[in-house]
Design an enzyme around this catalytic site. Structure first.
Site, PDB file in Angstrom:
ATOM      1  N   CYS A   2       0.826  -1.192   0.000  1.00 56.98           N
ATOM      2  CA  CYS A   2       0.000   0.000   0.000  1.00 56.98           C
ATOM      3  C   CYS A   2       0.864   1.247   0.000  1.00 56.98           C
ATOM      4  O   CYS A   2       2.086   1.185  -0.062  1.00 56.98           O
ATOM      5  CB  CYS A   2      -0.898   0.010   1.247  1.00 56.98           C
ATOM      6  N   ARG A  50      -4.821   1.271  -0.787  1.00 56.33           N
ATOM      7  CA  ARG A  50      -4.691  -0.171  -0.592  1.00 56.33           C
ATOM      8  C   ARG A  50      -4.532  -0.941  -1.893  1.00 56.33           C
ATOM      9  O   ARG A  50      -5.280  -0.743  -2.843  1.00 56.33           O
ATOM     10  CB  ARG A  50      -5.904  -0.729   0.155  1.00 56.33           C
ATOM     11  N   LEU A  51      -3.531  -1.854  -1.903  1.00 56.59           N
ATOM     12  CA  LEU A  51      -3.399  -2.910  -2.900  1.00 56.59           C
ATOM     13  C   LEU A  51      -3.732  -4.207  -2.175  1.00 56.59           C
ATOM     14  O   LEU A  51      -2.992  -4.630  -1.288  1.00 56.59           O
ATOM     15  CB  LEU A  51      -1.987  -2.951  -3.468  1.00 56.59           C
ATOM     16  N   ILE A  53      -3.920  -7.828  -1.039  1.00 56.73           N
ATOM     17  CA  ILE A  53      -3.111  -9.039  -1.190  1.00 56.73           C
ATOM     18  C   ILE A  53      -3.605 -10.138  -0.257  1.00 56.73           C
ATOM     19  O   ILE A  53      -3.846 -11.264  -0.671  1.00 56.73           O
ATOM     20  CB  ILE A  53      -1.619  -8.739  -0.884  1.00 56.73           C
ATOM     21  N   ASN A  75       1.900  -0.209   5.447  1.00 52.58           N
ATOM     22  CA  ASN A  75       2.359  -0.598   4.109  1.00 52.58           C
ATOM     23  C   ASN A  75       3.298  -1.785   4.271  1.00 52.58           C
ATOM     24  O   ASN A  75       4.326  -1.674   4.940  1.00 52.58           O
ATOM     25  CB  ASN A  75       3.101   0.576   3.448  1.00 52.58           C
ATOM     26  N   GLY A  76       2.977  -2.928   3.679  1.00 51.76           N
ATOM     27  CA  GLY A  76       3.884  -4.073   3.742  1.00 51.76           C
ATOM     28  C   GLY A  76       3.154  -5.381   3.966  1.00 51.76           C
ATOM     29  O   GLY A  76       1.945  -5.493   3.730  1.00 51.76           O
ATOM     30  N   ILE A 291      13.679 -10.411 -18.270  1.00 49.85           N
ATOM     31  CA  ILE A 291      13.904  -9.329 -19.222  1.00 49.85           C
ATOM     32  C   ILE A 291      15.284  -9.507 -19.835  1.00 49.85           C
ATOM     33  O   ILE A 291      16.261  -9.806 -19.143  1.00 49.85           O
ATOM     34  CB  ILE A 291      13.823  -7.964 -18.511  1.00 49.85           C
ATOM     35  N   SER A 363      11.469 -12.016  -5.545  1.00 53.05           N
ATOM     36  CA  SER A 363      12.733 -11.664  -6.199  1.00 53.05           C
ATOM     37  C   SER A 363      13.901 -12.331  -5.468  1.00 53.05           C
ATOM     38  O   SER A 363      13.738 -12.852  -4.367  1.00 53.05           O
ATOM     39  CB  SER A 363      12.925 -10.142  -6.211  1.00 53.05           C
ATOM     40  N   GLY A 364      15.068 -12.266  -6.080  1.00 49.49           N
ATOM     41  CA  GLY A 364      16.270 -12.828  -5.471  1.00 49.49           C
ATOM     42  C   GLY A 364      17.160 -11.792  -4.825  1.00 49.49           C
ATOM     43  O   GLY A 364      18.321 -12.083  -4.506  1.00 49.49           O
TER      44      GLY A 364
END
Length: 631
Positions: A2, A50-51, A53, A75-76, A291, A363-364
């Protein structure tokens, strides 16, 4: 994932206009397109985008605790929220939602500021406690999630997930901090110690801040740190088994999601390890994306395909070409501050590709910093051995002279580019590592800056902060100190900033399992030989992942996510390179010697020197100043 924003009056608790908080949040609609909310009381206002999840249908924010005592914007993600919820429920806490936000509120009511010690995850949050009229701000251990702060003229502190939220506040001053320009030229980003604007700061990683009405702003309090002071004594086999357990736990905890989930896959050790562990834990094909570049020597898509085939992932790839340069202003808008890590462009592109099919991507990032995976770590270890053999009185004049007279052979094979090594050996271990971290040397900056800017900058040099940081910690070696600097300075300032802004720009949540704090603490306790051995970094991690990955992935030469900016500036973007020195925003500042910039561009285009990264830095600074409207 968020975006949060807020206003808190320090002295007189004046009313807060909800519309002002809403405008701050609306500047970050990309961070949270699924919902929004504002809560205000006398002297405080909290806002949220808000996103969705976890608990997609529930957990609206700002969230008020069941007893009405506390209000949260967050956020998190908290990865241990389910275990923590059961622990708190056993002490009498009641829960109305299935998400992690309510767990933070209950943890605050149970432990107060000590609640952060119980949270495993990535976060930046604000809790207003109505009972004592205080505002508690906290940022996660390693700085995965950002938080900007500023005091403005009406006596309030304003905060937000991005600088653009603060820029939406009418009282924020837009005056450039000249020391931030020195920092930016040295590192390619403005580190967490300051921001591009005077008066704006960032809450440091692993720190919290408790604000109270009627009291002056205190200094942030550090609540977490990583120690390199101790060494594990177990056998390699035992440490390998423990590492595998930690890796599996970190990856699986970050696969919890109520929306589609996937992973970034470059074909390097780190992202391939994450994908392999995800495939092990999933009954469905892992969705992966990569990519590539239109310059063959920098393209890693074939390695990514190899790993995708190995784990039977649902894989997609896309190529970044020189035509993508037309999106440079989108990058500038994404970061607010000047940000010159050119890999931001492909990072944004891979986030766009991922968002077409998932809302969360693993992700790494983080393994190189934690397990000593960069070439500079190997060099640091080797240079320190030589420093121990030669006294400073002999080493400084010998290598100082060699560093001055040896040519800067950008065109030569890597083995013959010894100038930087000589310069590093002439100084202390900490000064040498700060030099290796910088992307534009102090000498080059001195040539670039005008006499007037040098007067304003004074005696400050960007490298001094890294040197002081490295000397402030309990550690056993130069490698320990170098990794500490990476984890505390480079990682939050560059790598995590890049991933956060690029992913959030497309409303994608990025998770970094290799930055699980228990994994980082374990890595910091390893003997040096378990990190660097025979000129190779990440020794124990590579040994551990042999059961998943083939030798050609584990031990191929590290390439990195390198954008072919240098090639583009010599070819299709040569005209852009020539115009940087005369660009309007840079010229107006009077900070730089135009003739020096013109000379750099001509030498680069001719191929006699490689100044691609510096030209990109200057270009991004020019565009950022124009966007901020301050030059």
């Amino acid at each position: 994932m968020c975006g949060i924003a807020g206003i808190f009056h320090l002295s007189t608790p004046k009313p807060v206009d909800p519309a002002r908080v809403e405008r701050m949040c609306d500047a970050m609609v990309h961070r949270g397109p699924d919902g929004h909310g504002v809560w205000t009381a006398r002297g405080v206002g909290l806002g949220h985008r808000r996103l969705s999840i976890i608990d997609v249908a529930g957990s609206p924010q700002p969230m008020v605790s069941a007893d009405g005592r506390a209000v949260l914007v967050f956020n998190g993600e908290i990865y241990n929220f389910r275990e923590l919820r059961e622990e708190l429920r056993a002490t009498g806490a009641e829960f109305l939602t299935d998400g992690d936000s309510e767990v933070i509120l209950a943890a605050w009511q149970r432990w107060g500021p000590g609640c952060v010690d119980h949270l495993h995850g990535m976060f930046a949050f604000a809790i207003y406690d109505c009972s004592d009229r205080s505002l508690f701000l906290a940022r996660d251990r390693l700085g995965v999630k950002p938080l900007f702060l500023a005091e403005v003229s009406d006596g309030s502190v304003i905060f937000g997930s991005e600088l653009k939220a603060l820029l939406a506040h009418p009282m924020l001053r837009r005056e450039v901090d000249p020391l931030a320009i020195e920092d930016y030229l040295a590192w390619g980003y403005v580190p967490d110690a300051r921001s591009i604007l005077k008066g704006v700061t960032k809450l440091p990683a692993g720190h919290s801040l408790l604000l109270q009405h009627g009291k002056p702003t205190p200094r942030p309090s550090r609540w977490w740190d990583v120690s390199f002071a101790d060494r594990r004594k177990e056998s390699a086999a035992d440490l390998e088994a423990e590492l595998l357990h930690l890796l599996r736990r970190a990856v699986r905890s970050r696969m919890v999601s109520d929306v589609p989930l996937g992973a970034f896959l470059s074909g390097g050790v780190d992202s391939s390890s994450v994908v392999g562990l995800m495939a092990e834990a999933s009954s469905e094909p892992v969705r992966t994306c990569s990519i590539g570049f239109d310059v063959a020597r920098l393209d890693e898509t074939s390695h990514a395909r190899t790993v995708a085939e190995l784990f039977a992932t649902d894989h997609r790839s896309r190529i970044v070409s020189r035509d993508d340069f037309e999106h440079v202003d989108a990058l500038v808008d994404m970061f607010d501050e000047p940000f010159a890590d050119a890999s931001a462009l492909p990072t944004w592109r891979v986030c766009q590709l991922a968002r077409e099919s998932v809302t969360v991507a693993l992700s790494g990032d983080g393994a190189d910093e934690a397990f000593a995976g960069y070439r500079r770590h190997v060099f640091q270890q080797g240079e320190d051995r030589l420093r121990r053999l030669l006294p400073t009185g002999l080493r400084a004049p010998l290598f100082g002279t060699l560093g001055r007279i040896y040519p800067k052979a950008d065109w030569a094979p890597r083995a013959f580019r010894a100038k930087s090594t000589f310069q590093s050996l002439a100084v202390s271990s900490e000064e040498g590592y700060a030099r290796s971290l910088s992307v534009t040397s102090a000498e080059a900056r001195d040539r670039l800056f005008s006499p007037e800017f040098q007067r304003v900058r004074g005696d400050y040099r960007a490298e001094a902060e890294v040197v002081a940081l490295m000397r402030s910690i309990p550690a056993r070696s130069g490698l320990d100190r170098a990794q500490y600097a990476d984890l505390k300075f480079w990682l939050p300032g560059d790598i995590l900033t890049k991933v956060d802004r690029a992913s959030m720009a497309v409303s994608l949540e990025a998770r970094e399992p290799l930055l699980d704090h228990r994994l980082v603490e374990f890595a910091a306790s390893l003997p040096e030989a378990m990190r660097v051995r025979s000129g190779t970094g990440k020794w124990l991690m590579k040994r551990t992942m042999r059961r998943y990955l083939p030798e050609e992935i584990l031990y191929r030469q590290k390439q990195g996510f390198v954008t072919p900016i240098a090639d583009w500036f010599r070819g299709p973007l040569a005209g852009v390179a020539r115009q940087i020195g005369e660009s309007t925003s840079l010229a107006r500042t009077g900070w730089f010697e135009r003739s020096v910039i013109d000379g750099l561009a001509q030498a680069h285009i001719a191929g006699s020197s490689d100044h691609g990264r510096l030209l990109w830095q200057l270009l991004m600074l020019d565009r950022s100043l124009a966007r901020l409207g301050i030059a």
